[in-house]
Design an enzyme around this catalytic site. Structure first.
Site, mmCIF file in Angstrom:
data_model
loop_
_atom_site.group_PDB
_atom_site.id
_atom_site.type_symbol
_atom_site.label_atom_id
_atom_site.label_comp_id
_atom_site.label_asym_id
_atom_site.label_seq_id
_atom_site.Cartn_x
_atom_site.Cartn_y
_atom_site.Cartn_z
ATOM 1 N N LYS A 129 29.601 16.039 12.655
ATOM 2 C CA LYS A 129 29.318 16.979 13.745
ATOM 3 C C LYS A 129 27.915 16.692 14.264
ATOM 4 O O LYS A 129 27.082 16.107 13.556
ATOM 5 C CB LYS A 129 29.405 18.424 13.250
ATOM 6 C CG LYS A 129 29.750 19.422 14.346
ATOM 7 C CD LYS A 129 31.229 19.396 14.698
ATOM 8 C CE LYS A 129 31.562 20.430 15.765
ATOM 9 N NZ LYS A 129 32.999 20.454 16.066
ATOM 10 N N ASP A 169 32.327 19.821 22.264
ATOM 11 C CA ASP A 169 32.383 21.113 21.576
ATOM 12 C C ASP A 169 31.797 22.117 22.554
ATOM 13 O O ASP A 169 31.761 21.855 23.773
ATOM 14 C CB ASP A 169 31.604 21.051 20.248
ATOM 15 C CG ASP A 169 31.889 22.246 19.337
ATOM 16 O OD1 ASP A 169 32.945 22.249 18.689
ATOM 17 O OD2 ASP A 169 31.056 23.179 19.269
#
Length: 449
Positions: A129, A169
């Site tokens: 991430k 995201d």
């Protein structure tokens, strides 16, 4: 050798001492640890090789500064990150988040969850991430372009189609992915497989935008079918109004359900006739306005400024939290159950606190954790990687069918794993153990690395 519970407690205590300031990361770890003891008791080799210590420590944490110039000529700087957490199953895979709240704790929690989410898809991808504490809201396209170019100038040193494949995201959509891809191409030459969530014009995948929202609905569809039920005439309460919420609503309408809410950071809208998808898309995707604009276009809709949809008394059958982490605490969970909710499926990552999740499980609510229910987004990202490798672009129907099949397999895996360990319908336990089992086996086979 200590027993499994004692071993878990030792690792847990060590993490809490060393990472005491990383609240979100510790919450994700504690939730994972809460249900894996039966599996570890069966597999003493993982305890012997101290696998929990290894899997809770990222393989690599990259932090860098991102200098950029605003439209007034002022110099600005933000913090950029990439957490390359675990590559046992394949290249690191996970989104980039641009939001003021981004910090090391939030990205570590997201990357840790991503390990098991990606494992559950049965696709060859590891967990990672990244992102920055940059806020795209209120910025011009030129400012966002300059920021993305600066961000990718550093990130390009650490990513690649066989190493680390970021996606979007919160705060990173098609526009941002386009700018990031352009800068990567400028630095490293064209390689379609380095980012997913790309626009279709340069080898993005059909259904990628819709995938997380569709996926969470598919997961619940398979749960309902397993219980001899379906979406017809079900009332659904949803939080969020980004891609996940919008396309969950789209799929719900297609399957005969009625979604009656949407929310943003300022409040929520309740439309008793059902959310009008065309109006919602116009407001959020075209006008990029707040939900107050939706309420003005729908005479029977009510907007509740500064309120959480989970504090309402709206009666519903199903709840899909699709906004952000920790939006549902124990007080809100109790109210949701009182309002008749029977299924809670997480479209966002960790939107329920651990106490709320446990309350749902203890009160026989079908609680579907994000690492299972919202895996559709990363699943289609992996399908995009496959298309890029083949130099092909599949049809919408083909991708959608594969997404539905993947969510069916995830549901069955969670259900069957929970039943095997004597916890029927405990999808949190099923997801944690099923996701961990595959990664643990790969880590042990690859040795001490």
């Amino acid at each position: 050798m200590t027993n499994a519970k004692e071993y878990i407690q030792q690792v847990q205590q060590s993490l809490h001492e060393k990472d005491h300031d990383q609240t979100e990361f510790l919450q994700a770890v504690d939730e994972f640890f809460s249900s894996i003891a039966p599996f570890l008791a069966e597999h003493s080799e993982y305890q012997k090789h101290n696998l929990l210590q290894l899997i809770t420590l990222p393989e690599r944490v990259i932090q860098f500064r991102v200098p950029w110039q605003d439209d007034n000529g002022n110099w600005q700087v933000n913090r950029g990150y990439r957490i390359q957490f675990n590559s046992a199953l394949g290249p690191y895979k996970g989104g980039l988040r641009f939001h003021p709240s981004v910090n090391l704790s939030i990205l570590k929690f997201l990357a840790f969850e991503q390990i098991f989410k990606n494992s559950l898809t049965d696709l060859p991808i590891g967990g990672g991430k990244g992102g920055a504490d940059f806020d795209p809201k209120g910025k011009s396209d030129n400012e966002i372009m300059r920021f993305c170019q600066s961000f990718m100038t550093e990130l390009a040193k650490h990513v690649g189609p066989n190493t680390d494949v970021p996606a979007g995201d919160i705060g990173v959509g098609g526009r941002e992915i386009g700018y990031l891809f352009g800068q990567y191409k400028r630095l490293r030459q064209y390689d379609a497989g380095v980012l997913t969530g790309k626009p279709l014009e340069f080898w993005g995948s059909k259904v990628r935008t819709e995938a997380t929202g569709y996926g969470v609905v598919y997961y619940v569809k398979h749960l309902l079918e397993d219980k001899k039920d379906n979406f017809k005439d079900k009332t659904v309460v949803i939080s969020g109004s980004g891609n996940v919420a919008i396309y969950a609503i789209e799929k719900l309408i297609e399957l005969g359900a009625k979604a009656v809410t949407a929310s943003d950071s300022n409040g929520y809208v309740y439309d008793p006739e059902g959310i009008d998808l065309d109006v919602l898309k116009e407001v959020k995707e075209v006008q990029r306005e707040r939900l107050t604009a939706y309420a003005k276009k729908r005479p029977n809709a009510q907007y509740f400024d500064g309120e959480s949809v989970w504090n309402s008394e709206i009666q519903a059958d199903i709840a899909l939290p699709c906004a952000t982490q920790n939006e549902i605490d124990i007080k809100k969970a109790k109210l949701m159950v009182a309002n008749g909710v029977k299924v809670v499926a997480e479209g966002a990552n960790m939107p329920c606190t651990m106490e709320a999740a446990q309350y749902f499980i203890e009160h026989n609510i079908f609680y579907c954790p994000g690492k299972a229910a919202n895996a559709g987004g990363v699943a289609v990202s992996a399908l995009e990687m496959a298309q890029n490798s083949q130099r092909q672009q599949w049809s919408k129907d083909e991708v959608d069918k594969q997404l539905d099949d993947i969510m069916l397999n995830i549901y069955h895996n969670c259900r069957d794993t929970a039943e095997r360990y004597g916890q029927k319908d405990n999808f949190m336990m099923g997801a944690n153990i099923a996701g961990f089992a595959k990664v643990a086996k790969a880590m042990l086979a690859q040795g001490l690395v």
